[in-house]
Design a protein around this motif. Structure first.
Motif, PDB file in Angstrom:
ATOM      1  N   ASN A   4       0.924  -1.262  -0.131  1.00 35.07           N
ATOM      2  CA  ASN A   4      -0.190  -0.093   0.205  1.00 35.07           C
ATOM      3  C   ASN A   4       0.792   1.356   0.013  1.00 35.07           C
ATOM      4  OD1 ASN A   4      -2.536   1.253   0.058  1.00 35.07           O
ATOM      5  ND2 ASN A   4      -2.400   1.688   2.070  1.00 35.07           N
ATOM      6  N   ALA A   5       1.786   1.236  -0.818  1.00 34.63           N
ATOM      7  CA  ALA A   5       2.798   2.223  -0.997  1.00 34.63           C
ATOM      8  C   ALA A   5       2.654   3.179  -2.307  1.00 34.63           C
ATOM      9  CB  ALA A   5       4.079   1.884  -0.826  1.00 34.63           C
ATOM     10  N   ALA A   6       2.426   4.485  -1.855  1.00 30.88           N
ATOM     11  CA  ALA A   6       2.426   5.398  -3.182  1.00 30.88           C
ATOM     12  C   ALA A   6       3.603   5.336  -4.028  1.00 30.88           C
ATOM     13  CB  ALA A   6       2.209   6.703  -2.623  1.00 30.88           C
ATOM     14  N   GLY A   7       3.001   5.100  -5.506  1.00 31.02           N
ATOM     15  CA  GLY A   7       4.078   5.084  -6.429  1.00 31.02           C
ATOM     16  C   GLY A   7       4.808   3.630  -6.748  1.00 31.02           C
ATOM     17  N   PHE A   8       3.922   2.914  -6.202  1.00 31.17           N
ATOM     18  CA  PHE A   8       4.493   1.325  -6.509  1.00 31.17           C
ATOM     19  C   PHE A   8       3.316   0.459  -7.242  1.00 31.17           C
ATOM     20  CE2 PHE A   8       7.400   2.208  -3.357  1.00 31.17           C
ATOM     21  CZ  PHE A   8       8.761   1.649  -3.862  1.00 31.17           C
ATOM     22  N   GLY A   9       3.379  -0.820  -7.516  1.00 30.98           N
ATOM     23  CA  GLY A   9       2.713  -1.568  -8.274  1.00 30.98           C
ATOM     24  C   GLY A   9       1.238  -1.571  -7.750  1.00 30.98           C
ATOM     25  N   PRO A  10       0.395  -2.725  -8.243  1.00 33.18           N
ATOM     26  CA  PRO A  10      -0.939  -2.803  -7.965  1.00 33.18           C
ATOM     27  C   PRO A  10      -1.095  -3.189  -6.415  1.00 33.18           C
ATOM     28  CG  PRO A  10      -0.456  -4.239  -9.930  1.00 33.18           C
ATOM     29  CD  PRO A  10       0.734  -3.446  -9.606  1.00 33.18           C
ATOM     30  N   GLY A  11      -2.032  -2.338  -5.648  1.00 33.69           N
ATOM     31  CA  GLY A  11      -1.900  -2.740  -4.235  1.00 33.69           C
ATOM     32  C   GLY A  11      -0.727  -2.096  -3.457  1.00 33.69           C
ATOM     33  N   GLY A  12       0.002  -1.248  -4.147  1.00 36.32           N
ATOM     34  CA  GLY A  12       1.142  -0.514  -3.752  1.00 36.32           C
ATOM     35  C   GLY A  12       2.093  -1.556  -3.357  1.00 36.32           C
ATOM     36  N   LEU A  13       2.385  -2.637  -3.951  1.00 35.78           N
ATOM     37  CA  LEU A  13       3.357  -3.443  -3.753  1.00 35.78           C
ATOM     38  C   LEU A  13       4.565  -3.342  -4.271  1.00 35.78           C
ATOM     39  CD1 LEU A  13       1.131  -6.971  -3.853  1.00 35.78           C
ATOM     40  CD2 LEU A  13       2.079  -5.971  -1.930  1.00 35.78           C
ATOM     41  N   GLY A  14       5.588  -3.715  -4.202  1.00 37.75           N
ATOM     42  CA  GLY A  14       7.109  -3.804  -4.659  1.00 37.75           C
ATOM     43  C   GLY A  14       8.134  -3.939  -3.579  1.00 37.75           C
ATOM     44  N   TYR A  15       9.136  -3.399  -3.943  1.00 37.76           N
ATOM     45  CA  TYR A  15      10.336  -3.440  -3.028  1.00 37.76           C
ATOM     46  C   TYR A  15      11.447  -2.372  -3.796  1.00 37.76           C
ATOM     47  CZ  TYR A  15      12.811  -6.382  -6.523  1.00 37.76           C
ATOM     48  OH  TYR A  15      13.396  -6.595  -7.612  1.00 37.76           O
ATOM     49  N   PHE A  16      12.356  -2.042  -2.732  1.00 39.00           N
ATOM     50  CA  PHE A  16      13.517  -1.255  -3.110  1.00 39.00           C
ATOM     51  C   PHE A  16      14.899  -2.012  -2.383  1.00 39.00           C
ATOM     52  CE2 PHE A  16      11.291   1.380   0.021  1.00 39.00           C
ATOM     53  CZ  PHE A  16      12.431   1.592   1.158  1.00 39.00           C
ATOM     54  N   LEU A  17      15.927  -1.576  -3.082  1.00 35.27           N
ATOM     55  CA  LEU A  17      16.939  -2.172  -2.516  1.00 35.27           C
ATOM     56  C   LEU A  17      17.948  -0.965  -1.918  1.00 35.27           C
ATOM     57  CD1 LEU A  17      18.411  -4.584  -5.248  1.00 35.27           C
ATOM     58  CD2 LEU A  17      16.838  -4.996  -3.470  1.00 35.27           C
ATOM     59  N   MET A  18      18.232  -1.204  -0.582  1.00 33.02           N
ATOM     60  CA  MET A  18      19.098  -0.347   0.172  1.00 33.02           C
ATOM     61  C   MET A  18      20.638  -0.952   0.522  1.00 33.02           C
ATOM     62  SD  MET A  18      17.874   1.389   3.876  1.00 33.02           S
ATOM     63  CE  MET A  18      16.894   2.648   2.932  1.00 33.02           C
ATOM     64  N   ARG A  19      21.437  -0.122   0.494  1.00 37.28           N
ATOM     65  CA  ARG A  19      22.881  -0.015   0.967  1.00 37.28           C
ATOM     66  C   ARG A  19      23.156   0.648   2.081  1.00 37.28           C
ATOM     67  NH1 ARG A  19      26.640  -2.872  -1.611  1.00 37.28           N
ATOM     68  NH2 ARG A  19      25.640  -2.630  -3.710  1.00 37.28           N
ATOM     69  N   THR A  20      23.656   0.002   3.113  1.00 39.42           N
ATOM     70  CA  THR A  20      23.989   1.064   4.404  1.00 39.42           C
ATOM     71  C   THR A  20      25.358   1.013   4.803  1.00 39.42           C
ATOM     72  OG1 THR A  20      23.407  -1.125   5.905  1.00 39.42           O
ATOM     73  CG2 THR A  20      21.545   0.402   5.449  1.00 39.42           C
ATOM     74  N   THR A  21      25.872   1.845   5.370  1.00 45.68           N
ATOM     75  CA  THR A  21      27.026   1.775   5.861  1.00 45.68           C
ATOM     76  C   THR A  21      27.209   2.424   7.246  1.00 45.68           C
ATOM     77  OG1 THR A  21      27.582   3.926   4.778  1.00 45.68           O
ATOM     78  CG2 THR A  21      28.377   1.792   3.761  1.00 45.68           C
ATOM     79  N   ARG A  22      28.109   2.040   8.060  1.00 44.44           N
ATOM     80  CA  ARG A  22      28.307   2.541   9.382  1.00 44.44           C
ATOM     81  C   ARG A  22      29.337   3.678   9.607  1.00 44.44           C
ATOM     82  NH1 ARG A  22      28.980  -2.081  13.824  1.00 44.44           N
ATOM     83  NH2 ARG A  22      30.434  -2.687  12.695  1.00 44.44           N
ATOM     84  N   ARG A  23      28.951   4.756  10.041  1.00 39.55           N
ATOM     85  CA  ARG A  23      30.081   5.921  10.243  1.00 39.55           C
ATOM     86  C   ARG A  23      29.949   6.476  11.333  1.00 39.55           C
ATOM     87  NH1 ARG A  23      28.522   9.230   4.332  1.00 39.55           N
ATOM     88  NH2 ARG A  23      28.997   7.427   2.989  1.00 39.55           N
TER      89      ARG A  23
END
Length: 391
Positions: free
Chosen positions: A372-391
């Protein structure tokens, strides 16, 4: 459990925003400038080294719902423009190819991989839900356990410990107490038997295995009396309550810490308590580190170090700050000091909005599933990939 941002593929590194919680030793309160009704954040003071988690979105997909990542790093999901009976696979979370189809008009609901690559799926059809199994990486499937009105809640409704596979039931047909069964398989999911019947709970929220201590954790909800965190050291035959009878034990997911305790986001939906990020000790102690704006359904330990927690905005709740209508993702470099990584705006005002993190690719990118996320597919479904670093 009463029940994720308009993002582009190229996004600058995200600044970390703060939200309320307990103050670490030596910290002071600063004024929050992020808006959206978020409380203030603790700033780092003397004795608190400036260690934080920095996040960057590396890819956004509005065409697929990524369901699982196996031990070899292969991702599995469904094509939102195709049939839910088709399973697709990806080596990098970006390029997808059709892998197989499940027969009988069933559709994939949830997916988990065992250590040997066997895939276990919660599939739904005209007869309700069932557990299906694939030993050829999703090319062919066999339904092995009928669940009817019961189903899974997250991928962590499944767990694996000491050569056995486990499944904990979740239901939505009553708000009262229900019989909740823990199923066990000793042959890689080919056959299943009831290992334990639980009474006095509404939901079986999830399982976490502790291989080093040969222990299995189980989580239940939702009211005070229905909630609880339990632990078994005999393969699920008998259970000890660690936190029971209070909202402190209302959790959906957790990650295991080195001392055998749990780090989790709480699934609290109604005041007076507010949901937070907490550590649950083996002795039942609960240490709260960070107040969350809404209930949490996912907690993940990053391989390179640090932790992330997903939070869901629930319509049927009253714990969120005024004006809060989004899912959110929270990060910590040490599990103690937490900051908001991003918000996920709501698509349909009549539905919850979710941001969950259960998976990590071999590249080190986290998979953030949204619903249910705005800007994604039917039903607001989808995903994104995220890279994290510690600083």
């Amino acid at each position: 459990m009463t029940r994720a941002a308009v993002l582009t593929a190229a996004v600058a590194p995200l600044a970390l925003f703060g939200c309320g919680g307990s103050v670490p030793p030596g910290a002071t309160w600063t004024t929050d400038s992020t808006g959206g009704g978020a409380p203030a954040m603790p700033s780092v003071g003397p004795g608190n080294p400036p260690s934080r988690l920095v996040a960057e979105i590396t890819y956004t997909d509005t065409d697929f719902n990524l369901l699982a990542v196996d031990r070899a790093g292969t991702a599995y999901g469904v094509n939102l423009a195709a049939s839910g009976s088709e399973l697709w696979s990806s080596a990098d979370g970006r390029a997808w190819m059709k892998r197989g189809t499940i027969a009988g008009g069933a559709s994939f609901w949830m997916l988990q991989s065992l250590s040997d690559g066997t895939l276990l799926a919660d599939v739904t059809g005209s007869a309700g839900h069932a557990v299906a199994r694939s030993t050829d990486r999703g090319a062919t499937w066999t339904q092995v356990l009928s669940l009817g009105a019961y189903r899974s809640l997250t991928p962590h409704s499944f767990a694996e410990l000491d050569g056995a596979a486990y499944f904990l039931e979740y239901q939505v047909f009553t708000a009262g107490n229900a019989v909740i069964r823990l199923w066990r398989s000793l042959d890689g999911g080919a056959t299943w038997a009831v290992r334990r019947v639980f009474q006095g709970h509404r939901h079986g929220h999830g399982l976490i295995a502790d291989p080093a201590r040969h222990a299995l954790w189980a989580f239940f909800g939702d009211t005070d009396l229905q909630s609880g965190v339990y632990r078994s050291t005999d393969g699920g035959a008998t259970w000890s309550p660690i936190v029971a009878g209070s909202q402190d034990g209302d959790i959906v997911d957790a990650t295991l810490l080195t001392d055998g305790s749990l780090l989790c986001g709480q699934d609290i939906s109604y005041l007076p308590p507010r949901p937070g990020v907490a550590r649950i000790g083996l002795d039942g102690s609960v240490t709260r580190y960070q107040t969350l704006p809404s209930a949490s359904y996912s907690t993940h330990a990053i391989r390179a170090g640090g932790y992330v927690v997903g939070a869901t905005y629930e319509l049927d709740s009253n714990v969120s700050p005024p004006g809060w209508r989004q899912g959110s993702l929270w990060g910590s470099a040490d599990g103690i000091r937490w900051e908001k990584l991003l918000d996920v705006p709501q698509l349909d005002a009549k539905q919850d909005v979710r941001a969950d993190v259960y998976w990590e690719l071999p590249s080190g990118e986290l998979v953030i599933n949204v619903r249910n996320a705005a800007g994604f597919g039917p039903g607001g479904l989808g995903y994104f990939l995220m890279r994290t670093t510690r600083r």
